[in-house]
Design a protein around this motif. Structure first.
Motif, short mmCIF file in Angstrom:
data_model
loop_
_atom_site.label_atom_id
_atom_site.label_comp_id
_atom_site.label_asym_id
_atom_site.label_seq_id
_atom_site.Cartn_x
_atom_site.Cartn_y
_atom_site.Cartn_z
N TRP A 1 -6.43 -1.50 -6.25
CA TRP A 1 -7.68 -1.05 -5.70
C TRP A 1 -7.13 0.33 -5.07
O TRP A 1 -6.02 0.51 -4.92
N PHE A 2 -8.34 1.22 -4.80
CA PHE A 2 -7.85 2.64 -4.48
C PHE A 2 -8.57 2.59 -2.62
O PHE A 2 -9.40 1.91 -2.63
N ILE A 3 -7.89 3.31 -1.92
CA ILE A 3 -8.06 3.41 -0.57
C ILE A 3 -8.68 4.90 -0.45
O ILE A 3 -7.98 5.82 -0.88
N ASN A 4 -9.87 4.81 0.00
CA ASN A 4 -10.63 6.39 0.31
C ASN A 4 -11.19 6.65 1.53
O ASN A 4 -11.30 5.60 2.52
N GLU A 5 -11.05 7.81 1.84
CA GLU A 5 -11.56 8.36 3.20
C GLU A 5 -13.06 9.12 2.67
O GLU A 5 -12.75 10.08 1.96
N GLY A 6 -13.98 8.28 2.65
CA GLY A 6 -15.34 8.99 1.97
C GLY A 6 -15.02 9.14 0.60
O GLY A 6 -14.53 8.38 -0.04
N ILE B 1 0.88 -1.11 0.05
CA ILE B 1 -0.04 0.10 -0.01
C ILE B 1 0.88 1.12 -0.06
O ILE B 1 1.92 1.41 0.40
N ARG B 2 0.09 2.47 -0.38
CA ARG B 2 0.86 3.52 -0.61
C ARG B 2 -0.03 4.65 -0.31
O ARG B 2 -1.06 4.58 -1.00
N PHE B 3 0.23 5.61 0.73
CA PHE B 3 -0.84 6.81 1.07
C PHE B 3 -0.29 7.86 0.52
O PHE B 3 0.81 8.12 0.48
N ASN B 4 -1.13 8.62 -0.17
CA ASN B 4 -0.80 9.81 -1.03
C ASN B 4 -0.33 11.01 0.04
O ASN B 4 -0.97 11.16 1.01
N PRO B 5 0.49 11.58 -0.06
CA PRO B 5 1.08 12.90 0.77
C PRO B 5 0.01 14.19 0.47
O PRO B 5 -0.60 14.06 -0.51
N PRO B 6 0.03 14.99 1.41
CA PRO B 6 -0.90 16.38 1.20
C PRO B 6 -0.32 16.99 -0.28
O PRO B 6 -1.31 17.47 -1.00
N THR C 1 -12.68 11.14 -0.86
CA THR C 1 -11.36 11.30 -1.14
C THR C 1 -10.58 10.12 -1.22
O THR C 1 -10.29 9.40 -0.32
N ASN C 2 -9.84 10.04 -2.32
CA ASN C 2 -8.82 9.17 -2.62
C ASN C 2 -7.60 9.42 -1.70
O ASN C 2 -7.00 10.28 -2.06
N VAL C 3 -7.08 8.62 -0.80
CA VAL C 3 -6.02 8.75 -0.01
C VAL C 3 -4.76 7.79 -0.30
O VAL C 3 -3.88 8.00 0.19
N GLY C 4 -4.95 6.61 -1.31
CA GLY C 4 -3.86 5.89 -1.29
C GLY C 4 -4.27 4.84 -2.39
O GLY C 4 -5.33 4.63 -2.83
#
Length: 164
Positions: free
Chosen positions: A142-147, A66-71, A149-152
């Motif tokens: 796959w995509f990881i989201n918070e609501g 997994i990879r989470f997008n930075p700001p 918003t794609n975060v990773g």
């Protein structure tokens, strides 16, 4: 217990229980979202709070990168701790624009917190009462989201043995 219903000027129905948003429905489209300890889709038949996920045969665990997008990439502003339960969005194949949302818990032992922008190997547990099986195969991304918003992003490396 206090239950309150509200319809916004944008034609959205909100249902609150004891001041906490528990349900939202877009009246123009018929789409809806249910909120538990985390948000989950209308196709979800169980919540993590409904199951003993440590010993349940209704949970499948995968090892994933997994990879989470930075700001700077419109991602999160803080790192991730073990036990994080975002929404997981899968496409059946690369040519399909439709996505399905599933509940999943990301867990890891080291480091204490995952830094944004770096790739890590972690365990991800999914509840099998969701219709997730067609999406689970080695190499699946796959995509990881918070609501909304794609975060990773994630990619399945292998399946781990069942606890049950």
């Amino acid at each position: 217990m206090v239950v309150r219903k509200e319809i916004s000027e944008h034609n959205e129905l909100y249902l609150y229980m004891n001041g906490k948003l528990i349900y939202k429905r877009w009246l123009n489209t018929g789409n809806s979202k249910v909120f538990d300890l985390m948000a989950y889709s209308k196709y979800t038949y169980a919540s993590y709070t409904d199951l003993d996920i440590e010993n349940s045969p209704y949970v499948i665990t995968v090892r994933a990168k997994i990879r989470f997008n930075p700001p700077t990439e419109d991602g999160r502003s803080t790192g991730i701790y073990s036990g994080y339960r975002p929404n997981h969005f899968f496409r059946l194949d690369e040519y399909d624009d439709r996505v399905e949302c599933f509940m999943g818990e990301i867990s890891f032992e080291e480091p204490d917190i995952l830094e944004l922008g770096k790739v890590y190997e972690v365990n991800v547990r999914f509840i099998l009462s969701q219709r997730i099986e067609p999406y689970l195969k080695v190499g699946k991304k796959w995509f990881i989201n918070e609501g909304p918003t794609n975060v990773g992003t994630g990619e399945i490396i292998r399946f781990l043995p069942s606890a049950g």
